[in-house]
Scaffold this active site. Structure first.
Site, PDB file in Angstrom:
ATOM      1  N   ARG A 129       0.832  -1.204   0.000  1.00  0.00           N
ATOM      2  CA  ARG A 129       0.000   0.000   0.000  1.00  0.00           C
ATOM      3  C   ARG A 129       0.870   1.259   0.000  1.00  0.00           C
ATOM      4  NH1 ARG A 129      -1.982   0.891   4.307  1.00  0.00           N
ATOM      5  NH2 ARG A 129      -1.148  -0.820   5.556  1.00  0.00           N
ATOM      6  N   SER A 146       0.188  -6.692  12.107  1.00  0.00           N
ATOM      7  CA  SER A 146       0.888  -7.685  11.311  1.00  0.00           C
ATOM      8  C   SER A 146       1.968  -8.395  12.133  1.00  0.00           C
ATOM      9  CB  SER A 146       1.532  -6.972  10.120  1.00  0.00           C
ATOM     10  OG  SER A 146       2.174  -7.873   9.292  1.00  0.00           O
ATOM     11  N   ARG A 194       1.527 -12.379  -1.087  1.00  0.00           N
ATOM     12  CA  ARG A 194       0.164 -12.579  -0.580  1.00  0.00           C
ATOM     13  C   ARG A 194      -0.600 -13.599  -1.411  1.00  0.00           C
ATOM     14  NH1 ARG A 194      -1.850  -9.510   4.016  1.00  0.00           N
ATOM     15  NH2 ARG A 194      -0.424  -7.769   4.308  1.00  0.00           N
ATOM     16  N   LYS A 244      -8.506  -2.373   1.147  1.00  0.00           N
ATOM     17  CA  LYS A 244      -8.456  -1.445   2.272  1.00  0.00           C
ATOM     18  C   LYS A 244      -9.284  -0.192   2.002  1.00  0.00           C
ATOM     19  CE  LYS A 244      -6.084  -3.922   5.128  1.00  0.00           C
ATOM     20  NZ  LYS A 244      -6.819  -4.613   6.211  1.00  0.00           N
ATOM     21  N   HIS A 284     -10.773  -3.809  12.935  1.00  0.00           N
ATOM     22  CA  HIS A 284      -9.701  -4.539  12.242  1.00  0.00           C
ATOM     23  C   HIS A 284      -9.366  -5.727  13.140  1.00  0.00           C
ATOM     24  CE1 HIS A 284      -5.317  -4.702  10.676  1.00  0.00           C
ATOM     25  NE2 HIS A 284      -6.123  -5.363   9.878  1.00  0.00           N
ATOM     26  N   LYS A 336      -2.629 -12.967  14.558  1.00  0.00           N
ATOM     27  CA  LYS A 336      -4.087 -12.811  14.417  1.00  0.00           C
ATOM     28  C   LYS A 336      -4.703 -13.916  13.553  1.00  0.00           C
ATOM     29  CE  LYS A 336      -5.113  -8.903  12.467  1.00  0.00           C
ATOM     30  NZ  LYS A 336      -5.847  -8.818  11.200  1.00  0.00           N
ATOM     31  N   THR A 337      -4.100 -14.135  12.366  1.00  0.00           N
ATOM     32  CA  THR A 337      -4.623 -15.155  11.451  1.00  0.00           C
ATOM     33  C   THR A 337      -4.359 -16.559  11.996  1.00  0.00           C
ATOM     34  OG1 THR A 337      -4.275 -13.685   9.567  1.00  0.00           O
ATOM     35  CG2 THR A 337      -4.521 -16.020   9.074  1.00  0.00           C
ATOM     36  N   ASP A 381      -9.872 -10.765   9.146  1.00  0.00           N
ATOM     37  CA  ASP A 381      -9.281  -9.421   9.102  1.00  0.00           C
ATOM     38  C   ASP A 381     -10.227  -8.252   9.392  1.00  0.00           C
ATOM     39  OD1 ASP A 381      -6.836  -7.958   8.632  1.00  0.00           O
ATOM     40  OD2 ASP A 381      -7.704  -7.242   6.776  1.00  0.00           O
TER      41      ASP A 381
END
Length: 562
Positions: free
Chosen positions: A85, A267, A351, A228, A248, A271-272, A286
């Protein structure tokens, strides 16, 4: 000797263009300007492919964009120069319908309406010249009461397939009755912005106009900008229009008890990984909304990091990379077409985007009509001083939500030689649209109303900081998360961890005592106290930004340094 005009505009010119303009609101707000763009998209063109089948998008991407099919059937495609990004090139249009709601500053940089219209017309003119134009119509939000209709118009099959995976895919009946969208993305990312346009700081421009409910992308082909962008719109609409809390976070639900857990984290915090649990169903990885009736996912897919991905460590993600999924900027073996997930020669930010139904234990539809029981705030503390788990008071939950702490570790970026603390408010600073205090206040209200437990879990270092200690083993972190879900952690005995004033368990079955209290894990106690004070000072400095806007109890909930 003749003087040549330099190709790159001198920095001082850019600086003055962008800063002078961004620093003051436009005088044109609220006026109907005759020279506003009336550019329209030619929706009757023969070449428009609306909600094209996945196979057709594969064919077009291979034929026209240099994509290849990987050994597992996923499409490998490349985003060109931009592999992440561009937050410094993101703008929000300053206009009368939203200007008083938005948290203006370094995250939400002002753009005036006239500049937006110039860029909009540039994007539409570019798209009108393409041989192939793709339109994808889908939904953001699984709850019909709060979802929005999104239309994506783009010139790359890769971008259309990406949004086919990331938005919620309509049925044929829903597509037939789709009508006018609530939000349109004009993605002309192959074409640059004109950097001499007032307010531009580069050839990349990503901008959102809440009055028009449109997004324009120029000068970047990185697909994550669209994902996003939709999230930023939901971060605005859910609290302002619907009175709901956008977050988020990842979320899952217990198979037996039906209890819901929200996981916040930046990141690299887990989390994942931690929300993918064989005993629980995944609601999403997410972006979610905590509504008056429960929790729902905003997206129809997942956008997972691929760096060092393996079937052993993350089997669900590894096996989701199949036909229909997109691998982005991943290096592959040209003979076997096998992806090399350890190769970061293009970017570390490799990704994969795939529909959420590719995850075996995903809950479809991705919505639960149950209020959360637990919130887990994840941090990766490379200073090695935060406990692996702490039970937070409501005030501490607000404090840590606003602080959004984790640390970048050496090796993740060039030039990072020691841990760098990162404070990303609400665990989502780049996508925040309203003042962070508004999200924090809504979170505190909902937690209080539904009596939700909140836990701070550190997946970072123990027994020493990065370089001397070791990363908290994943098996112990999983045991801690299991104890949250079984209720064992809520029943444990607690002691106070000084300076940060956190409540930490004195014992937990299967987890070593010296892991639970980091002070015990360090052999050099003086070094430990030094690091504690150092990190506490960093928290205080970072939190100073919000001090004036929060309750005194929340201010007092942070670390205290004598």
């Amino acid at each position: 000797m003749a003087y040549r005009t330099p190709y790159v505009t001198p920095h001082i010119l850019h600086k003055n263009y962008a800063q002078a303009f961004d620093a003051e609101p436009s005088k044109l707000v609220g006026r109907d300007l005759e020279y506003f763009s009336q550019a329209g998209f030619d929706m009757d063109r023969i070449q428009i492919k609306r909600n094209a089948p996945v196979a057709q998008l594969y064919e077009d991407a291979i034929r026209n964009e240099g994509a290849i099919i990987s050994s597992s059937g996923a499409l490998i495609n490349f985003s060109g120069k931009k592999t992440g990004r561009s937050p410094k090139d993101k703008r929000i249009v300053y206009e009368e319908t939203s200007k008083d709601e938005i948290w203006w500053g370094s995250v939400n940089i002002m753009m005036d309406e006239h500049t937006f219209e110039i860029n909009r017309e540039r994007a539409i003119d570019y798209l009108n010249t393409r041989d192939n134009v793709y339109v994808f119509d889908g939904y953001a939000g699984w709850d019909p009461k709060y979802r929005i209709k999104v239309r994506v118009i783009c010139a790359r099959a890769y971008h259309a397939l990406f949004m086919n995976n990331m938005l919620i895919r309509p049925t044929e009946e829903e597509l037939k009755d789709f009508g006018e969208p609530d939000f349109i993305i004009y993605n002309a990312g192959q074409f640059p912005a004109n950097r001499f346009t007032k307010g531009m700081s580069s050839t990349t421009s990503v901008e959102i106009n809440f009055k028009r409910m449109e997004m324009v992308i120029l000068g970047t082909e990185y697909a994550g900008e669209m994902k996003k962008g939709v999230f930023s719109v939901m971060h605005y609409l859910q609290p302002v229009k619907f009175g709901q809390l956008s977050l988020h976070s990842s979320a899952n639900v217990g198979i037996e008890k039906g209890d819901v857990t929200l996981f916040f984290g930046l990141s690299g915090t887990g989390k994942t990984t931690l929300s993918a649990d064989p005993n629980r169903l995944l609601i999403g990885d997410d972006e979610h909304v905590w509504s008056d009736t429960g929790v729902f996912n905003i997206e129809g897919g997942c956008y997972a990091k691929c760096i060092n991905l393996s079937a052993e460590k993350e089997p669900e993600i590894f096996n989701a990379i199949r036909f229909g999924g997109i691998l982005e900027n991943v290096v592959y073996n040209p003979l076997t077409r096998v992806p090399d997930y350890d190769d970061v020669s293009i970017t570390e930010n490799t990704r994969c985007a795939y529909p959420i139904e590719f995850i075996p234990n995903a809950k479809i539809p991705c919505i639960v009509n149950t209020q959360p029981s637990n919130i887990i705030m994840l941090t990766c503390d490379a200073f090695g001083v935060l406990p692996p788990v702490s039970k937070l008071t409501p005030e501490q939950a607000s404090y840590h939500f606003l602080a959004g702490y984790t640390s970048k570790t050496p090796g993740t970026e060039d030039g990072v030689l020691e841990p760098i603390p990162t404070f990303s408010t609400c665990y989502s600073a780049p996508f925040i649209v309203l003042h962070p205090g508004r999200y924090a206040e809504m979170l505190a209200e909902r937690m209080s109303k539904h009596n939700v437990n909140c836990w701070l879990i550190n997946t970072g270092w123990t027994g020493g900081k990065f370089g001397t200690g070791k990363r908290c083993p994943l098996k112990y972190t999983r045991m801690i998360v299991d104890a949250v879900h079984s209720g064992a952690l809520a029943q444990a005995e607690y002691e106070t961890f000084g300076t940060f004033n956190l409540q930490i368990p004195t014992g937990l079955e299967g987890v070593p005592r010296d892991l639970l209290n980091p002070r015990l894990a360090w052999s050099d106690k003086e070094a430990f106290e030094r690091e504690v004070r150092k990190l506490a000072g960093m928290f205080q400095k970072a939190f100073a930004l919000y001090e004036q806007d929060v309750d005194a109890k929340v201010r007092a909930a942070g670390p205290q340094v004598a």
